[in-house]
Scaffold this active site. Sequence first.
Site, PDB file in Angstrom:
ATOM      1  N   GLY A  17       0.840  -1.210   0.000  1.00 21.43           N
ATOM      2  CA  GLY A  17       0.000   0.000   0.000  1.00 21.43           C
ATOM      3  C   GLY A  17       0.869   1.252   0.000  1.00 21.43           C
ATOM      4  O   GLY A  17       1.873   1.317   0.692  1.00 21.43           O
ATOM      5  N   ARG A  78       0.753  -5.121  -5.057  1.00 22.83           N
ATOM      6  CA  ARG A  78       0.894  -6.147  -4.014  1.00 22.83           C
ATOM      7  C   ARG A  78       1.370  -7.464  -4.634  1.00 22.83           C
ATOM      8  O   ARG A  78       1.053  -8.540  -4.143  1.00 22.83           O
ATOM      9  CB  ARG A  78      -0.424  -6.317  -3.268  1.00 22.83           C
ATOM     10  CG  ARG A  78      -0.839  -5.080  -2.471  1.00 22.83           C
ATOM     11  CD  ARG A  78      -1.864  -5.422  -1.415  1.00 22.83           C
ATOM     12  NE  ARG A  78      -2.415  -4.237  -0.762  1.00 22.83           N
ATOM     13  CZ  ARG A  78      -1.851  -3.620   0.266  1.00 22.83           C
ATOM     14  NH1 ARG A  78      -0.717  -4.066   0.750  1.00 22.83           N
ATOM     15  NH2 ARG A  78      -2.434  -2.555   0.808  1.00 22.83           N
ATOM     16  N   ASP A 109       5.757  -5.381   5.838  1.00 28.27           N
ATOM     17  CA  ASP A 109       6.238  -6.738   6.126  1.00 28.27           C
ATOM     18  C   ASP A 109       6.189  -7.664   4.909  1.00 28.27           C
ATOM     19  O   ASP A 109       7.070  -8.509   4.743  1.00 28.27           O
ATOM     20  CB  ASP A 109       5.476  -7.334   7.319  1.00 28.27           C
ATOM     21  CG  ASP A 109       3.981  -7.315   7.121  1.00 28.27           C
ATOM     22  OD1 ASP A 109       3.470  -6.331   6.559  1.00 28.27           O
ATOM     23  OD2 ASP A 109       3.314  -8.282   7.523  1.00 28.27           O
ATOM     24  N   THR A 131       4.827   1.733   6.139  1.00 23.98           N
ATOM     25  CA  THR A 131       3.423   1.320   6.163  1.00 23.98           C
ATOM     26  C   THR A 131       2.704   2.230   7.141  1.00 23.98           C
ATOM     27  O   THR A 131       3.238   2.540   8.213  1.00 23.98           O
ATOM     28  CB  THR A 131       3.199  -0.142   6.597  1.00 23.98           C
ATOM     29  OG1 THR A 131       1.801  -0.321   6.907  1.00 23.98           O
ATOM     30  CG2 THR A 131       3.994  -0.550   7.823  1.00 23.98           C
ATOM     31  N   ASP A 133       0.421   1.302   8.841  1.00 21.37           N
ATOM     32  CA  ASP A 133       0.044   0.448   9.978  1.00 21.37           C
ATOM     33  C   ASP A 133       1.074   0.492  11.116  1.00 21.37           C
ATOM     34  O   ASP A 133       0.753   0.132  12.247  1.00 21.37           O
ATOM     35  CB  ASP A 133      -0.103  -1.010   9.525  1.00 21.37           C
ATOM     36  CG  ASP A 133      -1.096  -1.187   8.384  1.00 21.37           C
ATOM     37  OD1 ASP A 133      -1.891  -0.264   8.148  1.00 21.37           O
ATOM     38  OD2 ASP A 133      -1.068  -2.245   7.739  1.00 21.37           O
ATOM     39  N   ASP A 135       3.494  -1.452  11.734  1.00 24.70           N
ATOM     40  CA  ASP A 135       3.610  -2.765  12.391  1.00 24.70           C
ATOM     41  C   ASP A 135       4.830  -3.565  11.939  1.00 24.70           C
ATOM     42  O   ASP A 135       4.825  -4.800  12.015  1.00 24.70           O
ATOM     43  CB  ASP A 135       2.321  -3.575  12.159  1.00 24.70           C
ATOM     44  CG  ASP A 135       2.069  -3.849  10.681  1.00 24.70           C
ATOM     45  OD1 ASP A 135       2.769  -3.270   9.831  1.00 24.70           O
ATOM     46  OD2 ASP A 135       1.160  -4.645  10.379  1.00 24.70           O
ATOM     47  N   ARG A 177      -4.921  -2.661   9.609  1.00 24.96           N
ATOM     48  CA  ARG A 177      -4.926  -4.123   9.508  1.00 24.96           C
ATOM     49  C   ARG A 177      -4.988  -4.757  10.905  1.00 24.96           C
ATOM     50  O   ARG A 177      -5.871  -4.403  11.663  1.00 24.96           O
ATOM     51  CB  ARG A 177      -3.697  -4.591   8.731  1.00 24.96           C
ATOM     52  CG  ARG A 177      -3.918  -5.923   8.085  1.00 24.96           C
ATOM     53  CD  ARG A 177      -2.972  -6.187   6.971  1.00 24.96           C
ATOM     54  NE  ARG A 177      -3.595  -5.950   5.693  1.00 24.96           N
ATOM     55  CZ  ARG A 177      -2.941  -5.684   4.568  1.00 24.96           C
ATOM     56  NH1 ARG A 177      -1.649  -5.568   4.594  1.00 24.96           N
ATOM     57  NH2 ARG A 177      -3.603  -5.521   3.455  1.00 24.96           N
ATOM     58  N   ARG A 273     -23.585   7.605  14.411  1.00 25.19           N
ATOM     59  CA  ARG A 273     -23.189   7.597  12.995  1.00 25.19           C
ATOM     60  C   ARG A 273     -21.803   6.993  12.859  1.00 25.19           C
ATOM     61  O   ARG A 273     -20.959   7.137  13.752  1.00 25.19           O
ATOM     62  CB  ARG A 273     -23.147   9.020  12.423  1.00 25.19           C
ATOM     63  CG  ARG A 273     -24.475   9.731  12.405  1.00 25.19           C
ATOM     64  CD  ARG A 273     -25.396   9.166  11.304  1.00 25.19           C
ATOM     65  NE  ARG A 273     -26.608   9.944  11.175  1.00 25.19           N
ATOM     66  CZ  ARG A 273     -27.755   9.698  11.823  1.00 25.19           C
ATOM     67  NH1 ARG A 273     -27.824   8.678  12.681  1.00 25.19           N
ATOM     68  NH2 ARG A 273     -28.814  10.459  11.628  1.00 25.19           N
ATOM     69  N   VAL A 280      -8.237   7.691   2.572  1.00 21.71           N
ATOM     70  CA  VAL A 280      -7.897   9.104   2.843  1.00 21.71           C
ATOM     71  C   VAL A 280      -6.653   9.151   3.745  1.00 21.71           C
ATOM     72  O   VAL A 280      -5.814  10.038   3.629  1.00 21.71           O
ATOM     73  CB  VAL A 280      -9.094   9.810   3.548  1.00 21.71           C
ATOM     74  CG1 VAL A 280      -8.710  11.168   4.086  1.00 21.71           C
ATOM     75  CG2 VAL A 280     -10.259   9.937   2.575  1.00 21.71           C
ATOM     76  N   GLN A 281      -6.542   8.142   4.614  1.00 24.19           N
ATOM     77  CA  GLN A 281      -5.401   8.100   5.550  1.00 24.19           C
ATOM     78  C   GLN A 281      -4.067   7.881   4.840  1.00 24.19           C
ATOM     79  O   GLN A 281      -3.008   8.066   5.422  1.00 24.19           O
ATOM     80  CB  GLN A 281      -5.602   6.951   6.554  1.00 24.19           C
ATOM     81  CG  GLN A 281      -6.782   7.153   7.466  1.00 24.19           C
ATOM     82  CD  GLN A 281      -7.243   5.836   8.076  1.00 24.19           C
ATOM     83  OE1 GLN A 281      -6.895   5.508   9.195  1.00 24.19           O
ATOM     84  NE2 GLN A 281      -8.026   5.070   7.337  1.00 24.19           N
TER      85      GLN A 281
HETATM   86  O1  F6P Z   1      -1.295  -2.096   5.009  1.00 24.85           O
HETATM   87  C1  F6P Z   1      -1.726  -0.821   4.724  1.00 24.85           C
HETATM   88  C2  F6P Z   1      -3.218  -0.771   4.560  1.00 24.85           C
HETATM   89  O2  F6P Z   1      -3.609   0.566   4.368  1.00 24.85           O
HETATM   90  C3  F6P Z   1      -4.024  -1.399   5.691  1.00 24.85           C
HETATM   91  O3  F6P Z   1      -4.154  -0.533   6.789  1.00 24.85           O
HETATM   92  C4  F6P Z   1      -5.307  -1.698   4.985  1.00 24.85           C
HETATM   93  O4  F6P Z   1      -6.009  -2.753   5.623  1.00 24.85           O
HETATM   94  C5  F6P Z   1      -4.863  -2.109   3.627  1.00 24.85           C
HETATM   95  O5  F6P Z   1      -3.596  -1.510   3.418  1.00 24.85           O
HETATM   96  C6  F6P Z   1      -5.774  -1.684   2.510  1.00 24.85           C
HETATM   97  O6  F6P Z   1      -5.288  -2.229   1.340  1.00 24.85           O
HETATM   98  P1  F6P Z   1      -5.710  -1.778  -0.125  1.00 24.85           P
HETATM   99  O7  F6P Z   1      -5.002  -0.481  -0.417  1.00 24.85           O
HETATM  100  O8  F6P Z   1      -5.214  -2.884  -0.982  1.00 24.85           O
HETATM  101  O9  F6P Z   1      -7.181  -1.596  -0.131  1.00 24.85           O
END
Ligand code: F6P
Length: 348
Positions: A17, A78, A109, A131, A133, A135, A177, A273, A280-281
């Site tokens: 990602g 990916r 990873d 990432t 994440d 992680d 994730r 809601r 966006v993140q």
């Molecule tokens: O690993 C980064 C991440 O943004 C995760 O937080 C999320 O679950 C995943 O990638 C989303 O993947 P994609 O961009 O393939 O929808």
Amino acid sequence: MPATPPIRRIAVLTGGGDVPGLNAAIRAVVRRAGERSLEVIGVRDGWRGLIADDTVPLSRDAISGILPKGGTVLGTSRTNPMKEASGLDRIKATLARHRIDAVIAIGGDDTLGAARHLSGTGVPVVGIPKTMDNDVRGTDVTIGFDTAVNTVMEAVDRLHSTADSHHRIMVVEVMGRDAGWVAAAGGLAGGADVVLVPEVPFDLDEVCATLRKRRATGRMFSIVVVAEGAAPKDAKAQVAQDTQVDAFGHARLGGIGAFLAREIERRMECETRATSLGHVQRGGAPTAFDRVLATRFGVAAVDALAQGHTGVMVALRGTSIVTVPLDEVTQGTRPLDLNLYALTRLFS
Ligand code: F6P
């Protein structure tokens, strides 16, 4: 581990990602390599580009002006070389064809796992951790995390006023994730009232009790930040968007926020809601922190290769940049520091 032949030409790729800060890392690699009279070849779309021989020379002009830009000018995918027919052999053939001596793999990873396999075949490889994440093992922070946390913080700030005006509960689902880093740091920074993370399965009764307590003290709105990988104690699985998995076996998580909002509204009879921040993140310009981190990592990766290191990842430990063996890094992912999670509970 010293790499024997001298390095003259380096390939750089971005896998997995995208995150803001990747371009800053690519720029740093090219600039540092240039200082050391090394050439850099850009690989399009992560491992796919090395398998399919899709590369582009990266001159200093090619990377001019990319520092503040989100995404990656090289593209990403990916693609998992271990799942492609003769993946590693095709990568090595591309490297030989272009007389590329070493690879810098920028990724999380999954990308770093493939980098470890390539390094095992004798190719000099250095990884750079990125990432949102956060992680990746072996480093305190990954590129993209800080920008994502700032985006979550801004969203939570914005949601406060509308939650307040309508006396509502707002549930904000964030990515990450299986790790709760983004939820915990974003929730803390935004002042969320409840933060739910994958590492600590939650109890819906407890969540509602916390929210009721707030209402009982006159606070008529609340913000709940939930990580996409969080799940109730009695759940059999995380909530996923569909049944598909990617080339690394990851499900597309998402939907826990909407589920939670429905349950909270039903149990509390209070308008609720859900907002999902989604990709966006991962968009927009990188923060100063991510630009500096990515720049330090890019420079350190070139230096590591030039000094004969291979099979390692550059990492931030405290305030220092160090190298960590890819064998260690790829032993698993790095779960949230539970002290950070405990801090979020102080502000319920
Ligand atoms: O690993 C980064 C991440 O943004 C995760 O937080 C999320 O679950 C995943 O990638 C989303 O993947 P994609 O961009 O393939 O929808």
